[in-house]
Scaffold this motif. Structure first.
Motif, mmCIF file in Angstrom:
data_model
loop_
_atom_site.group_PDB
_atom_site.id
_atom_site.type_symbol
_atom_site.label_atom_id
_atom_site.label_comp_id
_atom_site.label_asym_id
_atom_site.label_seq_id
_atom_site.Cartn_x
_atom_site.Cartn_y
_atom_site.Cartn_z
ATOM 1 N N MET A 167 0.267 -0.697 -0.217
ATOM 2 C CA MET A 167 -0.147 -0.145 0.211
ATOM 3 C C MET A 167 0.436 1.191 -0.153
ATOM 4 S SD MET A 167 -3.047 1.527 2.641
ATOM 5 C CE MET A 167 -4.106 2.489 2.221
ATOM 6 N N LYS A 168 0.680 2.349 -0.598
ATOM 7 C CA LYS A 168 1.162 3.523 -0.807
ATOM 8 C C LYS A 168 0.664 4.779 0.412
ATOM 9 C CE LYS A 168 2.146 7.602 -3.476
ATOM 10 N NZ LYS A 168 1.420 8.580 -4.185
ATOM 11 N N LEU A 169 1.196 4.801 1.238
ATOM 12 C CA LEU A 169 0.638 5.734 2.393
ATOM 13 C C LEU A 169 1.127 6.416 2.821
ATOM 14 C CD1 LEU A 169 -1.029 6.071 4.950
ATOM 15 C CD2 LEU A 169 -0.267 4.586 6.214
ATOM 16 N N GLU A 170 1.237 7.176 2.937
ATOM 17 C CA GLU A 170 2.243 8.428 2.579
ATOM 18 C C GLU A 170 1.247 9.911 3.599
ATOM 19 O OE1 GLU A 170 3.044 12.837 0.187
ATOM 20 O OE2 GLU A 170 1.376 11.256 -1.024
ATOM 21 N N ILE A 171 2.314 9.837 4.078
ATOM 22 C CA ILE A 171 2.017 11.073 6.182
ATOM 23 C C ILE A 171 2.775 12.327 5.242
ATOM 24 C CG2 ILE A 171 2.195 11.774 8.350
ATOM 25 C CD1 ILE A 171 0.541 8.481 7.156
ATOM 26 N N THR A 172 1.631 13.121 4.755
ATOM 27 C CA THR A 172 1.872 14.755 5.090
ATOM 28 C C THR A 172 2.990 15.397 5.579
ATOM 29 O OG1 THR A 172 0.821 16.070 6.150
ATOM 30 C CG2 THR A 172 -0.021 14.690 3.510
ATOM 31 N N PRO A 173 4.372 16.264 5.780
ATOM 32 C CA PRO A 173 4.828 16.361 6.856
ATOM 33 C C PRO A 173 3.739 17.470 8.616
ATOM 34 C CG PRO A 173 5.949 17.471 4.671
ATOM 35 C CD PRO A 173 4.212 16.365 4.552
ATOM 36 N N THR A 174 3.181 18.343 7.535
ATOM 37 C CA THR A 174 2.008 18.055 9.404
ATOM 38 C C THR A 174 1.289 17.250 9.603
ATOM 39 O OG1 THR A 174 0.147 18.720 7.739
ATOM 40 C CG2 THR A 174 1.504 20.738 7.494
ATOM 41 N N ALA A 175 1.153 16.397 9.030
ATOM 42 C CA ALA A 175 0.189 14.712 9.696
ATOM 43 C C ALA A 175 1.060 14.272 10.001
ATOM 44 C CB ALA A 175 -0.021 14.523 8.510
ATOM 45 N N LYS A 176 3.234 14.375 9.766
ATOM 46 C CA LYS A 176 4.212 13.536 10.231
ATOM 47 C C LYS A 176 4.586 13.990 12.207
ATOM 48 C CE LYS A 176 8.073 11.671 9.829
ATOM 49 N NZ LYS A 176 9.699 11.575 8.592
ATOM 50 N N GLU A 177 4.099 15.959 11.645
ATOM 51 C CA GLU A 177 4.672 16.893 12.778
ATOM 52 C C GLU A 177 3.391 16.227 14.397
ATOM 53 O OE1 GLU A 177 4.695 21.247 14.322
ATOM 54 O OE2 GLU A 177 5.687 20.824 11.943
ATOM 55 N N LYS A 178 2.284 16.223 13.811
ATOM 56 C CA LYS A 178 1.819 16.035 14.871
ATOM 57 C C LYS A 178 1.481 14.314 15.414
ATOM 58 C CE LYS A 178 -1.864 17.383 17.592
ATOM 59 N NZ LYS A 178 -1.649 18.514 18.426
ATOM 60 N N LEU A 179 1.932 13.348 14.762
ATOM 61 C CA LEU A 179 2.480 12.056 14.556
ATOM 62 C C LEU A 179 3.544 11.679 15.995
ATOM 63 C CD1 LEU A 179 0.212 10.214 11.636
ATOM 64 C CD2 LEU A 179 -0.616 10.513 13.953
ATOM 65 N N ASN A 180 4.549 12.812 15.355
ATOM 66 C CA ASN A 180 5.280 12.341 15.951
ATOM 67 C C ASN A 180 5.676 12.277 17.631
ATOM 68 O OD1 ASN A 180 7.195 11.145 14.573
ATOM 69 N ND2 ASN A 180 7.611 13.452 13.012
ATOM 70 N N GLU A 181 4.260 13.660 17.844
ATOM 71 C CA GLU A 181 3.891 14.118 19.503
ATOM 72 C C GLU A 181 3.825 12.533 20.433
ATOM 73 O OE1 GLU A 181 1.346 16.846 19.318
ATOM 74 O OE2 GLU A 181 2.772 18.522 18.401
ATOM 75 N N ILE A 182 3.397 11.510 19.420
ATOM 76 C CA ILE A 182 2.827 9.644 20.227
ATOM 77 C C ILE A 182 4.147 10.122 20.946
ATOM 78 C CG2 ILE A 182 2.125 7.820 19.613
ATOM 79 C CD1 ILE A 182 0.616 9.319 17.485
ATOM 80 N N PRO A 183 3.713 9.688 22.057
ATOM 81 C CA PRO A 183 5.052 9.050 22.697
ATOM 82 C C PRO A 183 5.404 6.761 22.439
ATOM 83 C CG PRO A 183 3.019 9.339 24.164
ATOM 84 C CD PRO A 183 3.054 9.942 23.352
ATOM 85 N N GLU A 184 6.891 6.976 22.989
ATOM 86 C CA GLU A 184 7.286 5.788 22.386
ATOM 87 C C GLU A 184 6.276 4.971 22.798
ATOM 88 O OE1 GLU A 184 10.598 4.757 21.096
ATOM 89 O OE2 GLU A 184 10.206 7.211 20.696
#
Length: 103
Positions: free
Chosen positions: A1-18
């Protein structure tokens, strides 16, 4: 599957803890085949169940239903606009008001 995460979404999702993983589960009570994900759940990291699979994109992991890829025609972009996540592909916007909930 081609699943792309835009930079704005990636910035928000990178806030998720380990130790957490993003679960994209269909709302089985929904009549609308493409708008049946209304929230992304952040859950404790776990193995996929028998009717699930794990998809990797942009150093993020998502637990999805086994038919997730078919529903989105194997092409999905996750964006973040106006405080909501947006699911879209090259042909259409599937849902533009998806929330993020910590479980």
């Amino acid at each position: 599957m081609k699943l792309e995460i835009t930079p704005t979404a990636k910035e928000k999702l990178n806030e998720i803890p380990e130790g957490k993983i993003i679960q994209l589960s269909f709302d089985m009570g929904s009549c609308d085949i493409v708008n049946n994900i209304y929230e992304m759940k952040v859950v404790e990291r776990r193995e996929a169940e028998s009717d699930e699979k794990i998809i990797h994109s942009e150093n993020l992991e998502f637990i999805v239903n086994e038919d997730f890829e078919d529903t989105y025609e194997h092409d999905l972009t996750i964006d973040f606009r106006n405080n909501f996540f947006v699911f879209k592909n090259r042909n259409q916007i599937f849902n533009n008001r998806i929330g993020l909930r910590y479980v």
